[in-house]
Design an enzyme around this catalytic site. Structure first.
Site, mmCIF file in Angstrom:
data_model
loop_
_atom_site.group_PDB
_atom_site.id
_atom_site.type_symbol
_atom_site.label_atom_id
_atom_site.label_comp_id
_atom_site.label_asym_id
_atom_site.label_seq_id
_atom_site.Cartn_x
_atom_site.Cartn_y
_atom_site.Cartn_z
ATOM 1 N N GLY A 142 -20.054 -35.132 -36.069
ATOM 2 C CA GLY A 142 -21.207 -34.399 -35.559
ATOM 3 C C GLY A 142 -22.427 -35.263 -35.252
ATOM 4 O O GLY A 142 -22.878 -35.353 -34.113
ATOM 5 N N ARG A 201 -17.516 -28.353 -26.342
ATOM 6 C CA ARG A 201 -16.180 -27.917 -26.784
ATOM 7 C C ARG A 201 -15.545 -26.963 -25.765
ATOM 8 O O ARG A 201 -14.331 -26.962 -25.585
ATOM 9 C CB ARG A 201 -16.252 -27.263 -28.168
ATOM 10 C CG ARG A 201 -16.338 -28.293 -29.286
ATOM 11 C CD ARG A 201 -16.383 -27.660 -30.662
ATOM 12 N NE ARG A 201 -16.233 -28.674 -31.698
ATOM 13 C CZ ARG A 201 -16.381 -28.453 -32.997
ATOM 14 N NH1 ARG A 201 -16.681 -27.235 -33.428
ATOM 15 N NH2 ARG A 201 -16.221 -29.424 -33.873
ATOM 16 N N GLY A 216 -15.222 -32.696 -39.264
ATOM 17 C CA GLY A 216 -14.376 -32.889 -40.452
ATOM 18 C C GLY A 216 -13.001 -33.439 -40.121
ATOM 19 O O GLY A 216 -12.472 -34.301 -40.839
ATOM 20 N N LYS A 262 -24.543 -41.201 -47.132
ATOM 21 C CA LYS A 262 -23.948 -41.348 -48.457
ATOM 22 C C LYS A 262 -22.578 -42.003 -48.477
ATOM 23 O O LYS A 262 -21.696 -41.642 -47.704
ATOM 24 C CB LYS A 262 -23.835 -39.965 -49.105
ATOM 25 C CG LYS A 262 -25.182 -39.409 -49.493
ATOM 26 C CD LYS A 262 -25.028 -38.101 -50.217
ATOM 27 C CE LYS A 262 -26.337 -37.703 -50.879
ATOM 28 N NZ LYS A 262 -26.229 -36.358 -51.453
HETATM 29 C C1 3PG Z 1 -15.821 -27.607 -36.892
HETATM 30 O O1 3PG Z 1 -16.769 -27.039 -36.341
HETATM 31 O O2 3PG Z 1 -15.920 -28.721 -37.441
HETATM 32 C C2 3PG Z 1 -14.474 -26.959 -36.819
HETATM 33 O O3 3PG Z 1 -14.492 -25.873 -35.965
HETATM 34 C C3 3PG Z 1 -13.992 -26.578 -38.205
HETATM 35 O O4 3PG Z 1 -14.851 -25.651 -38.785
HETATM 36 P P1 3PG Z 1 -14.824 -25.437 -40.352
HETATM 37 O O5 3PG Z 1 -15.390 -26.693 -40.950
HETATM 38 O O6 3PG Z 1 -15.657 -24.224 -40.628
HETATM 39 O O7 3PG Z 1 -13.388 -25.254 -40.764
HETATM 40 MG MG MG Z 2 -17.393 -28.374 -39.934
#
Ligand code: 3PG
Ligand code: MG
Length: 397
Positions: A355, A38, A378, A198
């Site tokens: 991820g 990142r 997310g 899931k």
């Molecule tokens: C992540 O690591 O997916 C982003 O930085 C968002 O983080 P968060 O899910 O804690 O909002």
């Molecule tokens: Mg996250």
């Protein structure tokens, strides 16, 4: 797609105080950054603005702190960022108030300053207008380069875009461009590979994808739920039996939309959930009652690879087996290698995110061969669900 956003091409940053939202939420262990991807991604935006004489003020969150706590300080991350961009990065212990104002006031053109974790203030996540105004006092313009936090409507990811002239940073621009080419205006046919444990966490995603793609490969634990819904006995495999009706609805929707659903046709079965435990391939009509499906089988791999051959664009989220344990990484690795080879041969545009997905592609050794890999977790999922992302919406002209 990106021409509907203002970018760094549309602003002269020289002498300006530029508030830049970046994602510094990097994995750390013992005070050291363990994956700097990142940081590498945001380097071009920061370097460009600094070289052009902007005062670069970085805003970011780290972790999910409840108030101020040293474990979630951005200080070590700012130091790691300085190593990546090979320029000094100053640090201020707060992102608002006197501390921040003094640090910004001391900046010269081209300087880079990182402000402490925005989430040390609960007002950040509430997108509190008074807090947005406090942040806005520190800058002349706002640049959002944090696609991976764009699903959050927080003060620094969204609120500032209503208060200051807003621009997409270079990473945001690249991300929107790549994702646009993958689902919004793709070269057809489009295939999606969705895996993971899931169905319950990916219902919206599957429902959206079947209306957009020509073929959808379902793998991983979630495939078991689909197989069960179709009457396959899956033994002791991970399976959300209560979601059988949902699975059938998704299959019907796919059929109505002309999307081919590609489920496993055979499976690697073991009797323990452990690396290197004895396992072998079974047909779907012969999964033992005590057995656990931990990967797609060899015939399934062939089908997936053939489906990739038929596609011009691939979107991938989630491993198709328990890839973190050998030998149950085989299906994921085989598919990843095949997609990478097709991409290298210029037959395929391949985009992946999430991820686990990035970890799986790194494990397969092919991450560099995909057309684009998103560092978003997310936010990538919400994009695949077809949801508007607040941090992107606010950038639209
Ligand atoms: C992540 O690591 O997916 C982003 O930085 C968002 O983080 P968060 O899910 O804690 O909002
Ligand atoms: Mg996250």
């Amino acid at each position: 797609m990106t021409n509907s956003f203002r970018t760094l091409d549309d602003v002269d940053v020289k002498g300006k105080r530029v508030l830049v939202r970046v994602d510094l939420n990097v994995p750390m262990d013992g005070g050291k950054v363990t994956d700097a991807t990142r940081l590498e991604r945001i380097a071009p935006t920061i370097t460009e603005m600094s070289d052009k004489g902007g005062k670069v003020i970085l805003l970011a969150h780290f972790g999910r702190p409840k108030g101020r706590d040293d474990k979630n300080s951005l200080k070590p991350v700012a130091a790691a960022l300085a190593d990546v961009i090979k320029k000094p990065v100053a640090f201020a212990d707060d992102c608002v108030g006197d501390v921040a104002a003094k640090a910004v006031g001391a900046m010269k053109d081209g300087d880079i300053l990182c402000l402490e974790n925005t989430r040390f203030h609960s007002a950040e996540e509430k997108n509190d207008p008074a807090f947005v105004a406090e942040l806005a006092k520190l800058g002349d313009i706002w640049v959002n380069d944090a696609f991976s936090a764009a699903h959050r409507a927080h003060a620094s990811t969204e609120g500032l875009g209503h208060k200051l002239p807003a621009y997409a940073g270079r990473t945001m621009q690249a991300e929107l461009d790549a994702l646009g080419k993958a689902l919004d205006a793709p070269t057809k046919p489009v295939i999606a590979i969705v895996g993971g444990a899931k169905v319950s966490s990916k219902i919206d995603l599957l429902e959206n994808l079947v209306t957009k793609v020509d073929a959808l490969v379902i793998g991983g634990g979630m495939a078991n739920t689909f197989l069960h819904a179709q009457g396959v006995k899956v033994g002791k495999s991970l399976c959300e039996k209560d979601l059988a009706a949902t699975a059938l609805r998704i299959i019907d929707k796919a059929e109505a939309s002309g999307c081919a659903i590609i489920l496993p046709v055979d499976a690697i079965v073991a009797f323990h959930f452990a690396a290197n435990t004895p396992s072998r391939a079974y047909g779907l009509d012969a999964i033992p009652d005590e057995g656990m499906i931990l990967d797609v089988g060899p015939q399934s791999i062939e089908r997936i690879n053939a489906a990739i051959d038929d596609a011009a664009t691939l979107v991938w989220n989630g491993p198709v087996g328990a890839f973190e344990m050998t030998p149950f990484d085989r299906g994921t690795v085989a598919g990843a290698k095949h997609a990478a080879a097709r991409t290298k041969a210029k037959k395929l545009i391949s985009v992946a995110g999430g991820g686990d997905t990035v970890a799986a592609l790194n494990h397969a050794g092919v991450a560099d061969d995909f057309s684009y890999i998103s560092t978003a977790g997310g936010a990538f999922l919400e994009w695949m669900e077809g949801k508007p992302l607040p941090g992107v919406e606010v950038l639209k002209k």
